[in-house]
Scaffold this motif. Sequence first.
Motif, PDB file in Angstrom:
ATOM      1  N   LEU A   4       0.830  -1.199   0.000  1.00  0.00           N
ATOM      2  CA  LEU A   4       0.000   0.000   0.000  1.00  0.00           C
ATOM      3  C   LEU A   4       0.872   1.260   0.000  1.00  0.00           C
ATOM      4  N   ASP A   5       1.944   1.251   0.777  1.00  0.00           N
ATOM      5  CA  ASP A   5       2.880   2.397   0.780  1.00  0.00           C
ATOM      6  C   ASP A   5       3.494   2.589  -0.605  1.00  0.00           C
ATOM      7  N   GLY A   6       3.861   1.499  -1.237  1.00  0.00           N
ATOM      8  CA  GLY A   6       4.433   1.573  -2.578  1.00  0.00           C
ATOM      9  C   GLY A   6       3.430   2.108  -3.591  1.00  0.00           C
ATOM     10  N   LEU A  11       1.338   6.587  -6.961  1.00  0.00           N
ATOM     11  CA  LEU A  11       0.299   7.566  -7.280  1.00  0.00           C
ATOM     12  C   LEU A  11       0.822   8.992  -7.120  1.00  0.00           C
ATOM     13  N   GLU A  12       1.593   9.231  -6.069  1.00  0.00           N
ATOM     14  CA  GLU A  12       2.151  10.570  -5.847  1.00  0.00           C
ATOM     15  C   GLU A  12       3.088  10.985  -6.979  1.00  0.00           C
ATOM     16  N   ILE A  86      -5.172   9.058  -3.241  1.00  0.00           N
ATOM     17  CA  ILE A  86      -4.046   9.050  -2.300  1.00  0.00           C
ATOM     18  C   ILE A  86      -4.532   9.271  -0.871  1.00  0.00           C
ATOM     19  N   ALA A  87      -5.352  10.292  -0.674  1.00  0.00           N
ATOM     20  CA  ALA A  87      -5.853  10.574   0.678  1.00  0.00           C
ATOM     21  C   ALA A  87      -6.660   9.393   1.222  1.00  0.00           C
ATOM     22  N   ALA A  88      -7.484   8.789   0.374  1.00  0.00           N
ATOM     23  CA  ALA A  88      -8.288   7.637   0.809  1.00  0.00           C
ATOM     24  C   ALA A  88      -7.410   6.450   1.176  1.00  0.00           C
TER      25      ALA A  88
END
Length: 94
Positions: A4-6, A11-12, A86-88
């Motif tokens: 999930l971090d990756g 996405l960023e 990203i926020a979600a």
Amino acid sequence: MTDLDGLIAKLEAATEGSLELDCDIEEIVFSVTRGNPPRYTTSIDAALTLVPSGERWEVGFCGAAVESSGGPIRSVHAEPAIALSIAALKARAA
């Protein structure tokens, strides 16, 4: 770093939404692999399905926020659907 971090980092770094990113979201978040996922990275309606149930959200000019139990989780991105995604995802990880 978790998957999930990756995904959040990917996405960023994205400059625009894509089917590849949408498929990555489906696979990592929902453990589903299909060729035609919702367009999370180009559709705010689709990105809203990533917001944890019961959480408030908002989308602005170049960012988004999801209100989680720990406070607001903000994301800045030129593409509103990606910012909300990203926020979600950060709210899901919190």
